[in-house]
Design an enzyme around this catalytic site. Structure first.
Site, mmCIF file in Angstrom:
data_model
loop_
_atom_site.group_PDB
_atom_site.id
_atom_site.type_symbol
_atom_site.label_atom_id
_atom_site.label_comp_id
_atom_site.label_asym_id
_atom_site.label_seq_id
_atom_site.Cartn_x
_atom_site.Cartn_y
_atom_site.Cartn_z
ATOM 1 N N LEU A 16 -19.950 1.147 8.406
ATOM 2 C CA LEU A 16 -18.928 2.099 8.851
ATOM 3 C C LEU A 16 -17.782 2.155 7.849
ATOM 4 C CD1 LEU A 16 -17.667 3.998 10.860
ATOM 5 C CD2 LEU A 16 -17.182 2.077 12.335
ATOM 6 N N HIS A 17 -17.588 3.317 7.242
ATOM 7 C CA HIS A 17 -16.528 3.519 6.254
ATOM 8 C C HIS A 17 -16.042 4.960 6.385
ATOM 9 C CE1 HIS A 17 -19.520 5.598 3.738
ATOM 10 N NE2 HIS A 17 -20.341 4.667 4.193
ATOM 11 N N GLY A 18 -15.088 5.339 5.553
ATOM 12 C CA GLY A 18 -14.455 6.653 5.679
ATOM 13 C C GLY A 18 -15.411 7.824 5.649
#
Length: 159
Positions: A16-18
């Protein structure tokens, strides 16, 4: 048995990242992100940065592969679920455990020793290819797609 409303299953080593929050989350219409990873699910310290990356726009859950297999069918149909896995082996475990979804989006699988680069952002090992074969054998296609507007490439056209 009820089927969960799984809108996207993505393999991304970064989890989970931008890019997931801003791009894939919005594109898929997800309102819930499940990080399916045994190591992170069992370690709250590792979960903190992922919760921050979600920006408060999504319900973020952390599940071991076994917990997800045993509980996904109980998900409320109003939950539009994006499942993130670190590798194809975990996706194959979900498939073998009976989790139902239509396809696998392959994002970032970085180059490591023992892996061969097959695309700009995707490198695979022999074990990865075997996992993709299990997924395919169960009627689920795996495709490389970096961004929603990018073209899709079937994983087996690249190996």
């Amino acid at each position: 048995m009820l089927m969960a409303n799984i809108v996207l299953v993505r393999i991304d080593e970064r989890l989970l990242h931008g890019q997931i929050r801003i791009t894939w989350g919005k594109y898929s219409g997800a309102n819930t992100i499940i990080v399916a990873n045994d190591e992170i699910a069992s370690n709250p310290v590792l979960q903190a940065p992922f919760k921050g990356a979600a920006g408060g726009e999504y319900v973020v859950l952390f599940r071991t592969i076994e917990h997800l297999i045993s509980s996904i069918h109980k998900a409320d149909e109003r939950r539009r679920i994006l499942i993130l896995c670190k590798n194809p082996t975990d996706v194959a475990r979900l498939v073998k455990g009976g989790v139902k979804f239509g396809e696998v989006n392959v994002g970032n699988m970085h180059h490591h020793p023992g892996r061969v680069q097959i695309d700009k952002n995707v490198s695979v090992s022999v074990n990865d290819i075997e996992a993709f074969k299990i997924i395919k054998k169960n009627g689920i296609e795996s495709y490389i797609q970096h961004m929603p507007e990018s073209s899709r490439k079937n994983i087996f056209d690249c190996v």
